[in-house]
Scaffold this motif. Structure first.
Motif, PDB file in Angstrom:
ATOM      1  N   LEU A 305       0.659  -1.270  -0.109  1.00  0.00           N
ATOM      2  CA  LEU A 305      -0.088   0.026  -0.070  1.00  0.00           C
ATOM      3  C   LEU A 305       0.689   1.228   0.126  1.00  0.00           C
ATOM      4  O   LEU A 305       1.562   1.682   1.122  1.00  0.00           O
ATOM      5  CB  LEU A 305      -0.993  -0.086   1.246  1.00  0.00           C
ATOM      6  CG  LEU A 305      -1.966   1.161   1.538  1.00  0.00           C
ATOM      7  CD1 LEU A 305      -2.466   1.567   0.166  1.00  0.00           C
ATOM      8  CD2 LEU A 305      -2.754   1.125   2.716  1.00  0.00           C
ATOM      9  N   ALA A 321      -6.730  -0.065   2.527  1.00  0.00           N
ATOM     10  CA  ALA A 321      -6.335  -0.867   3.413  1.00  0.00           C
ATOM     11  C   ALA A 321      -7.568  -1.836   4.222  1.00  0.00           C
ATOM     12  O   ALA A 321      -7.256  -2.846   4.539  1.00  0.00           O
ATOM     13  CB  ALA A 321      -5.931  -0.194   4.971  1.00  0.00           C
ATOM     14  N   CYS A 331       0.078  -7.358   4.298  1.00  0.00           N
ATOM     15  CA  CYS A 331       0.184  -5.821   3.829  1.00  0.00           C
ATOM     16  C   CYS A 331       1.732  -5.345   4.318  1.00  0.00           C
ATOM     17  O   CYS A 331       2.005  -5.447   5.293  1.00  0.00           O
ATOM     18  CB  CYS A 331      -0.887  -5.061   4.388  1.00  0.00           C
ATOM     19  SG  CYS A 331      -0.796  -3.193   3.839  1.00  0.00           S
ATOM     20  N   LEU A 333       3.338  -1.568   4.470  1.00  0.00           N
ATOM     21  CA  LEU A 333       3.017   0.047   4.222  1.00  0.00           C
ATOM     22  C   LEU A 333       4.089   0.580   3.593  1.00  0.00           C
ATOM     23  O   LEU A 333       5.149   0.634   4.122  1.00  0.00           O
ATOM     24  CB  LEU A 333       2.342   0.784   5.514  1.00  0.00           C
ATOM     25  CG  LEU A 333       1.804   2.036   5.462  1.00  0.00           C
ATOM     26  CD1 LEU A 333       0.633   1.956   4.614  1.00  0.00           C
ATOM     27  CD2 LEU A 333       1.629   2.665   6.759  1.00  0.00           C
ATOM     28  N   MET A 362      -4.579  -4.173  10.874  1.00  0.00           N
ATOM     29  CA  MET A 362      -3.463  -3.664  10.434  1.00  0.00           C
ATOM     30  C   MET A 362      -2.490  -3.315  11.578  1.00  0.00           C
ATOM     31  O   MET A 362      -1.492  -2.844  11.140  1.00  0.00           O
ATOM     32  CB  MET A 362      -3.614  -2.578   9.520  1.00  0.00           C
ATOM     33  CG  MET A 362      -4.808  -2.813   8.375  1.00  0.00           C
ATOM     34  SD  MET A 362      -4.231  -3.966   7.398  1.00  0.00           S
ATOM     35  CE  MET A 362      -2.826  -3.262   6.555  1.00  0.00           C
TER      36      MET A 362
END
Length: 487
Positions: A305, A321, A331, A333, A362
């Motif tokens: 992301l 997200a 994920c 970041l 997250m």
């Protein structure tokens, strides 16, 4: 005695980088993407009536008469200043031609030969590559006659096809294979009995160690809002200007996959179109771009992301997200444009606080800061992806899991539901990718959400599962004395 040896066979499939590359070129709106989809056998490239839909090179594998090739769909060739968008698109197409072993020069037979066709046909002849002239949109009896006008381009006999209707494709496939260079001879394995003689004996009582993840490349989807720097990031990873970049938002329209190698690992990286709010998605073409981005995310193992660190976290970033979490993907970041951030500690903390408040799943997501434009700290991204992928594939031994589960029940007993305490008996991990656990017990299906969150947080902290979605399911056991459940 019968010969039980296996027949000779190739050691492994030829890597895609070693396959012959065939590039489809031509002016805009002659049907290059439709032809590309026909040859690769699926709708891989976006197709619309609007000229200039394809901007970045789109690559796919096509099996033609027993030969596998790398087929590249390119942007339409147009005369434009090198620094303009169309100039950058043309430079990308020219790069594909230089790498190709065969060029498919595509024209629109219905429209006839245009000055642009003549100009770029002359340019293609100077590139020193074998060229196959394809007269597309030549459906029906009159189509073949119209295709004959293409002889004037000086590229040889045209192959009349209709990519939209599937006409003439068999002849085209045969022509492509005939123009390819000879196929290299395959190396063969040793016979099985020779291999076994060289192998070391194994202990039959040794524990079988399963691989951390299935064989094959690690699939990555680069996602984010428009103009966050996704394409610039992919170019930095590849070390070449593979994707069209620039200050204009929304340059990437289609999802484009490329393969790169790093420290012995193979990564399949997909650059996606920027995701915007649904209220702002009006045009049919943009809707197709968003659909392609979501499909790429569903096929990925790790989603990178990308955020513009100078702008912080916007609501649309949180929506993306949430989409990553809902699809169950690991994920990473990626905070781009980090070189332009003044107070880096405060910026990082503000972004993490916003994520922890809005997205509990997250929590602990790995964060990588870099500048895709300058390449500073870009080397940190792929190791973070490897680690996230390993966590996404993690499995917890059942014995260790249930010892933790018993301690968790002792610290905070199962809640009362309708005046009776739930009897949660044991837990097991039923799958990974993402880690998924099931609790068994009497009326376990009535476990409140807040108690599930308590257990999920404990699993994440105890077994080091940061930044990946954790699925927690419940299975109740039937009570034989409950007459209400009997029919």
């Amino acid at each position: 005695m019968a010969d039980r040896r296996r027949p000779m066979r190739p050691v492994a499939p030829v890597p895609s980088a070693d396959l012959p590359l065939v590039a489809i070129v031509g002016r805009p709106n002659v049907g290059k993407s439709t032809l590309f989809n026909r040859l690769v056998g699926r709708r891989q490239a976006l197709v619309a009536d609007t000229p200039g839909v394809t901007r970045d090179r789109k690559e796919g594998l096509a099996l033609l008469r027993g030969r596998t090739i790398r087929l590249v769909d390119t942007a339409g060739l147009e005369e434009a200043a090198p620094t303009s968008l169309f100039g950058r698109m043309r430079a990308s197409s020219e790069s594909a031609v230089r790498e190709a072993v065969l060029v498919l020069f595509c024209i629109d037979a219905r429209a006839g030969i245009t000055p642009a066709d003549e100009h770029f046909a002359a340019w293609v002849r100077k590139q020193g590559r074998p060229v196959l002239l394809v007269a597309n949109k030549a459906e029906g009896r009159g189509g073949a006659a119209s295709a004959m006008e293409a002889y004037s381009l000086g590229l040889g006999e045209p192959v009349a096809v209709s990519a939209e209707h599937g006409e003439g494709l068999s002849d085209l496939m045969g022509e492509i294979v005939e123009h390819l260079p000879p196929e290299p001879e395959a190396e063969f394995e040793k016979e099985e009995d020779e291999f076994e003689a060289d192998a070391e004996p194994q202990d039959p009582d040794a524990e079988i160690v399963l691989p951390a993840r299935p064989a094959g490349p690690i699939r990555i989807a680069i996602v984010g809002r428009p103009n966050a720097g996704k394409s610039t990031l992919l170019n930095a990873l590849l070390g070449e200007e593979r994707m069209i970049t620039g200050p204009e938002p929304g340059l990437t329209r289609d999802s484009v996959a490329v393969t790169l190698h790093d420290e012995g690992d193979v990564f399949e990286v997909v650059d996606t179109a920027g995701l915007r709010r649904k209220a702002r998605i009006d045009e049919a073409l943009e809707k197709m771009s968003v659909s392609a981005s979501i499909e790429a995310l569903k096929m990925a193992e790790v989603a990178v992301l990308v955020l513009d660190a100078t702008l912080g976290v916007h609501e649309q970033d949180l929506q993306i997200a949430r989409l990553i979490e809902r699809e169950g993907r690991a994920c990473v970041l990626a905070l781009n444009k980090w070189d332009a951030v003044e107070d880096r500690n405060a910026t990082r903390q503000a972004i993490l606080d916003r994520l922890s408040i809005s997205l509990a799943q997250m929590r602990g997501v790995p964060v990588v800061t870099f500048s895709a434009l300058t390449g500073a700290s870009i080397h940190r991204l792929l190791p973070a992806v490897r680690e996230a992928c390993a966590v996404w594939n993690a499995r917890v031994p059942t014995g260790e899991l249930n010892r933790w589960f018993e301690d968790a029940l002792e610290r905070h007993a199962a809640p009362l539901v309708e005046g009776r305490r739930l009897k949660l008996r044991y837990m097991t991990q039923v799958k990974s990718r993402p880690p998924t656990f099931v609790i068994f017990g009497t009326r376990a299906e009535q476990t409140p959400e807040d108690y599930k969150r308590y257990l999920v947080n404990g699993l994440r902290e105890t077994f080091n599962l940061p930044g990946v979605p954790i699925r927690l399911q419940t299975r109740g056991t039937k009570n034989p004395y409950n007459t209400k459940s009997r029919s």
